[in-house]
Scaffold this motif. Structure first.
Motif, PDB file in Angstrom:
ATOM      1  N   THR A 133       0.314 -10.872  42.894  1.00 44.65           N
ATOM      2  CA  THR A 133      -0.947 -10.473  42.253  1.00 44.65           C
ATOM      3  C   THR A 133      -0.723  -9.962  40.830  1.00 44.65           C
ATOM      4  N   GLU A 134       0.486 -10.115  40.312  1.00 50.44           N
ATOM      5  CA  GLU A 134       0.841  -9.530  39.022  1.00 50.44           C
ATOM      6  C   GLU A 134      -0.069  -9.995  37.885  1.00 50.44           C
ATOM      7  N   PHE A 135      -0.489 -11.252  37.939  1.00 41.31           N
ATOM      8  CA  PHE A 135      -1.254 -11.813  36.829  1.00 41.31           C
ATOM      9  C   PHE A 135      -2.745 -11.964  37.149  1.00 41.31           C
ATOM     10  N   ASP A 136      -3.184 -11.392  38.265  1.00 42.53           N
ATOM     11  CA  ASP A 136      -4.576 -11.569  38.684  1.00 42.53           C
ATOM     12  C   ASP A 136      -5.566 -10.975  37.687  1.00 42.53           C
ATOM     13  N   GLN A 137      -5.206  -9.886  37.038  1.00 46.69           N
ATOM     14  CA  GLN A 137      -6.128  -9.303  36.071  1.00 46.69           C
ATOM     15  C   GLN A 137      -6.298 -10.206  34.859  1.00 46.69           C
ATOM     16  N   LEU A 138      -5.243 -10.891  34.455  1.00 42.84           N
ATOM     17  CA  LEU A 138      -5.357 -11.860  33.366  1.00 42.84           C
ATOM     18  C   LEU A 138      -6.279 -13.008  33.765  1.00 42.84           C
ATOM     19  N   ILE A 139      -6.162 -13.444  35.011  1.00 40.37           N
ATOM     20  CA  ILE A 139      -7.023 -14.516  35.511  1.00 40.37           C
ATOM     21  C   ILE A 139      -8.474 -14.071  35.503  1.00 40.37           C
ATOM     22  N   ARG A 140      -8.721 -12.873  36.013  1.00 36.91           N
ATOM     23  CA  ARG A 140     -10.096 -12.362  36.069  1.00 36.91           C
ATOM     24  C   ARG A 140     -10.696 -12.221  34.668  1.00 36.91           C
ATOM     25  N   ALA A 141      -9.910 -11.766  33.712  1.00 41.45           N
ATOM     26  CA  ALA A 141     -10.420 -11.592  32.355  1.00 41.45           C
ATOM     27  C   ALA A 141     -10.804 -12.926  31.734  1.00 41.45           C
ATOM     28  N   SER A 142      -9.952 -13.941  31.900  1.00 37.59           N
ATOM     29  CA  SER A 142     -10.255 -15.273  31.372  1.00 37.59           C
ATOM     30  C   SER A 142     -11.479 -15.854  32.074  1.00 37.59           C
ATOM     31  N   HIS A 143     -11.504 -15.734  33.379  1.00 37.91           N
ATOM     32  CA  HIS A 143     -12.607 -16.220  34.204  1.00 37.91           C
ATOM     33  C   HIS A 143     -13.925 -15.568  33.785  1.00 37.91           C
ATOM     34  N   ASP A 144     -13.907 -14.242  33.636  1.00 37.42           N
ATOM     35  CA  ASP A 144     -15.143 -13.513  33.323  1.00 37.42           C
ATOM     36  C   ASP A 144     -15.699 -13.894  31.960  1.00 37.42           C
ATOM     37  N   GLU A 145     -14.823 -14.252  31.020  1.00 34.76           N
ATOM     38  CA  GLU A 145     -15.308 -14.663  29.706  1.00 34.76           C
ATOM     39  C   GLU A 145     -16.265 -15.837  29.830  1.00 34.76           C
ATOM     40  N   ALA A 146     -15.942 -16.779  30.723  1.00 28.28           N
ATOM     41  CA  ALA A 146     -16.803 -17.941  30.923  1.00 28.28           C
ATOM     42  C   ALA A 146     -18.018 -17.605  31.777  1.00 28.28           C
ATOM     43  N   PHE A 147     -17.801 -16.931  32.901  1.00 26.96           N
ATOM     44  CA  PHE A 147     -18.877 -16.771  33.875  1.00 26.96           C
ATOM     45  C   PHE A 147     -19.852 -15.664  33.516  1.00 26.96           C
ATOM     46  N   ASN A 148     -19.465 -14.791  32.613  1.00 27.83           N
ATOM     47  CA  ASN A 148     -20.442 -13.857  32.071  1.00 27.83           C
ATOM     48  C   ASN A 148     -21.487 -14.587  31.226  1.00 27.83           C
ATOM     49  N   GLU A 149     -21.136 -15.776  30.744  1.00 31.36           N
ATOM     50  CA  GLU A 149     -22.069 -16.593  29.968  1.00 31.36           C
ATOM     51  C   GLU A 149     -22.874 -17.552  30.832  1.00 31.36           C
TER      52      GLU A 149
END
Length: 210
Positions: A133-149
């Protein structure tokens, strides 16, 4: 006289390596790069994060839930690779993974990740990120940039065209050459239309990776 190169439009594209529809769209975007002044900017999103954590409707079948749990693996490796070598590595790595998962139909083959890492010159040790799970926060941040839109009622692919993030285009088969460019032109016009939200029809065939 020095010939100036045209400035390239950045087309941010969010993908989960497991999604076959995103794979087809990504191959179309590579075609667009050849016929329009466009450069793909590869970003990661996570179908697992979207379906298991974000959406309120948790009515997933056991089989689909298991698939989503498994989907963490390849996108975690992509996140680890981007952290190790920079985001520019995502395009080549996505191609290496996606070719094996989709064109070669090796979805159950555990060697896909290590082969893809080797092909792109990355350390094989990055494969261990699949179960971390080390990189999960990076994944969530990238993901949220798109899905917040675009909102949570869509999936992947998400493509930013002219500053507007859109779900799609969802394609059965990637258009080639000038046909790819014409589709891009149409999306540019749609994205520039104030208040545009959606075009859709039901899918009646499976994706083709030819």
């Amino acid at each position: 006289m020095i010939n100036e190169q045209p400035e390239l439009d950045e087309a941010a594209f969010w993908f989960d390596p497991l999604c076959p529809w995103a794979w087809v769209t990504s191959r179309w975007l590579l075609e667009v790069e050849q016929v329009r002044p466009v450069r793909a900017d590869w970003r990661i999103m996570s179908l697992a994060y979207l379906n298991l954590e974000q959406r309120e409707d948790k009515g997933l079948s056991d089989d689909y839930r298991a698939l989503m749990e498994k989907a963490w693996g390849s996108v975690r490796v992509c996140a680890a690779a981007a952290e190790h070598a920079g985001r520019d590595v995502l395009g080549p790595l996505y191609t290496a993974i996606g070719t094996r998962l989709h064109n070669q139909r090796r979805r159950e083959d555990p060697t896909v990740i290590t082969e893809a890492l080797a092909e792109t010159g990355l350390p094989l040790s990055l494969a261990s990120a699949a179960t971390s799970t080390e990189f999960d926060q990076l994944i969530r941040a990238s993901h949220d940039e798109a899905f917040n839109e675009v909102g949570l009622d869509v999936g992947t692919p998400v493509l930013r065209v002219g500053g507007t993030a859109l779900f799609g285009p969802v394609l059965r088969k990637a258009p080639r050459g000038e046909a790819a460019g014409q589709l891009w032109d149409g999306l540019v016009m749609v994205a520039a239309t104030d208040g545009f939200f959606e075009l859709k029809r039901s899918r009646d065939s499976k994706p083709s990776f030819e």
